[in-house]
Design an enzyme around this catalytic site. Sequence first.
Site, PDB file in Angstrom:
ATOM      1  N   ARG A  23      30.482  78.693  13.186  1.00 59.24           N
ATOM      2  CA  ARG A  23      29.039  78.429  13.310  1.00 59.24           C
ATOM      3  C   ARG A  23      28.706  77.513  14.482  1.00 59.24           C
ATOM      4  NH1 ARG A  23      28.070  75.432   8.085  1.00 59.24           N
ATOM      5  NH2 ARG A  23      30.107  74.685   8.730  1.00 59.24           N
ATOM      6  N   GLU A  28      29.753  62.962  14.748  1.00 56.09           N
ATOM      7  CA  GLU A  28      28.993  61.715  14.710  1.00 56.09           C
ATOM      8  C   GLU A  28      29.108  61.096  16.095  1.00 56.09           C
ATOM      9  OE1 GLU A  28      28.956  58.796  11.128  1.00 56.09           O
ATOM     10  OE2 GLU A  28      30.610  58.218  12.449  1.00 56.09           O
ATOM     11  N   GLN A  47      17.583  50.905  23.081  1.00 58.07           N
ATOM     12  CA  GLN A  47      16.889  51.803  23.996  1.00 58.07           C
ATOM     13  C   GLN A  47      17.811  52.949  24.368  1.00 58.07           C
ATOM     14  OE1 GLN A  47      14.948  49.780  27.283  1.00 58.07           O
ATOM     15  NE2 GLN A  47      15.216  51.525  28.626  1.00 58.07           N
ATOM     16  N   ASP A  48      17.289  54.184  24.339  1.00 59.47           N
ATOM     17  CA  ASP A  48      18.021  55.366  24.790  1.00 59.47           C
ATOM     18  C   ASP A  48      17.324  55.928  26.021  1.00 59.47           C
ATOM     19  OD1 ASP A  48      19.762  55.190  22.686  1.00 59.47           O
ATOM     20  OD2 ASP A  48      19.071  56.984  21.662  1.00 59.47           O
ATOM     21  N   ARG A  59      24.232  58.002  41.290  1.00 60.43           N
ATOM     22  CA  ARG A  59      23.351  56.942  40.810  1.00 60.43           C
ATOM     23  C   ARG A  59      24.202  55.699  40.591  1.00 60.43           C
ATOM     24  NH1 ARG A  59      18.317  59.016  38.982  1.00 60.43           N
ATOM     25  NH2 ARG A  59      18.326  61.269  38.763  1.00 60.43           N
ATOM     26  N   HIS A  62      24.553  50.106  39.339  1.00 55.40           N
ATOM     27  CA  HIS A  62      23.425  49.339  38.805  1.00 55.40           C
ATOM     28  C   HIS A  62      23.862  48.374  37.715  1.00 55.40           C
ATOM     29  CE1 HIS A  62      21.111  53.283  39.793  1.00 55.40           C
ATOM     30  NE2 HIS A  62      21.217  52.519  40.871  1.00 55.40           N
ATOM     31  N   LYS A  72      26.075  49.313  27.761  1.00 50.28           N
ATOM     32  CA  LYS A  72      25.659  50.716  27.707  1.00 50.28           C
ATOM     33  C   LYS A  72      26.738  51.552  27.050  1.00 50.28           C
ATOM     34  CE  LYS A  72      23.192  50.359  32.089  1.00 50.28           C
ATOM     35  NZ  LYS A  72      23.205  50.756  33.507  1.00 50.28           N
ATOM     36  N   HIS A 119      27.443  49.847  36.935  1.00 53.72           N
ATOM     37  CA  HIS A 119      27.643  51.197  36.409  1.00 53.72           C
ATOM     38  C   HIS A 119      27.023  52.216  37.354  1.00 53.72           C
ATOM     39  CE1 HIS A 119      26.217  54.719  34.013  1.00 53.72           C
ATOM     40  NE2 HIS A 119      27.511  54.735  33.760  1.00 53.72           N
ATOM     41  N   TYR A 132      22.197  57.422  28.144  1.00 53.24           N
ATOM     42  CA  TYR A 132      22.548  56.007  28.129  1.00 53.24           C
ATOM     43  C   TYR A 132      21.954  55.381  26.871  1.00 53.24           C
ATOM     44  CZ  TYR A 132      21.711  56.570  33.286  1.00 53.24           C
ATOM     45  OH  TYR A 132      21.640  56.994  34.585  1.00 53.24           O
ATOM     46  N   GLU A 143      16.901  43.723  37.841  1.00 53.09           N
ATOM     47  CA  GLU A 143      17.775  44.734  38.423  1.00 53.09           C
ATOM     48  C   GLU A 143      18.725  44.102  39.433  1.00 53.09           C
ATOM     49  OE1 GLU A 143      15.342  47.685  40.329  1.00 53.09           O
ATOM     50  OE2 GLU A 143      15.189  48.859  38.507  1.00 53.09           O
ATOM     51  N   ASP A 170      19.434  52.805  46.135  1.00 57.87           N
ATOM     52  CA  ASP A 170      20.897  52.773  46.093  1.00 57.87           C
ATOM     53  C   ASP A 170      21.515  52.672  47.483  1.00 57.87           C
ATOM     54  OD1 ASP A 170      20.695  52.868  43.372  1.00 57.87           O
ATOM     55  OD2 ASP A 170      21.389  54.928  43.176  1.00 57.87           O
TER      56      ASP A 170
END
Length: 181
Positions: A23, A28, A47-48, A59, A62, A72, A119, A132, A143, A170
């Site tokens: 299927r 998890e 936060q997601d 990217r 940071h 993260k 990261h 994230y 930042e 960047d």
Amino acid sequence: MKITNTPLKDCYIIEPTVFEDERGYFFEKFNEKKFEDLTGMNGHFVQDNISKSSYGVLRGLHLQKGDSAQAKLVSCLEGRVLDVAVDLRLDSPTFGKWFSLELTAENRLQLYIPRGFGHGFSVLSKSAVFSYKCDNFYHKESEGGVLWNDTDLNIDWQLPVEDIILSEKDKNLPPFSFKNF
């Protein structure tokens, strides 16, 4: 859930237990209690974030500084990325070291990156959707970052330089030697 140490202090690879049959599959993605039991670290996220990028996008590197620092938990939901974590904690035994791991929708691996790390990731597939989970809220004024191609770090992003696509932000991050983190 299986948690594996990386060469960087407090940075972990998380591999979920996957149940597959005709299927499809179930797993998890994260369990705060199991994470804390296995690592002794706080696994509470507030936060997601999701980003979608095309091949060649890089990217990073940071971070959030000070009281807004973020741990993260990152994963790739679609496609393939090379994820990179750099220990920028001045008092860490692995300060200035980096670790990379290919994250894909197929391998379902996740990387836990603690507070005080830089990261970034590069997109190795036609496109990628990246997730994230952060343990602190984003704060623009906090930042920070390090230049992606810093010669002291010498990170292999697994992309030809001519294929790399960067944001203006960047392109203008300071070098590692500035220790502006």
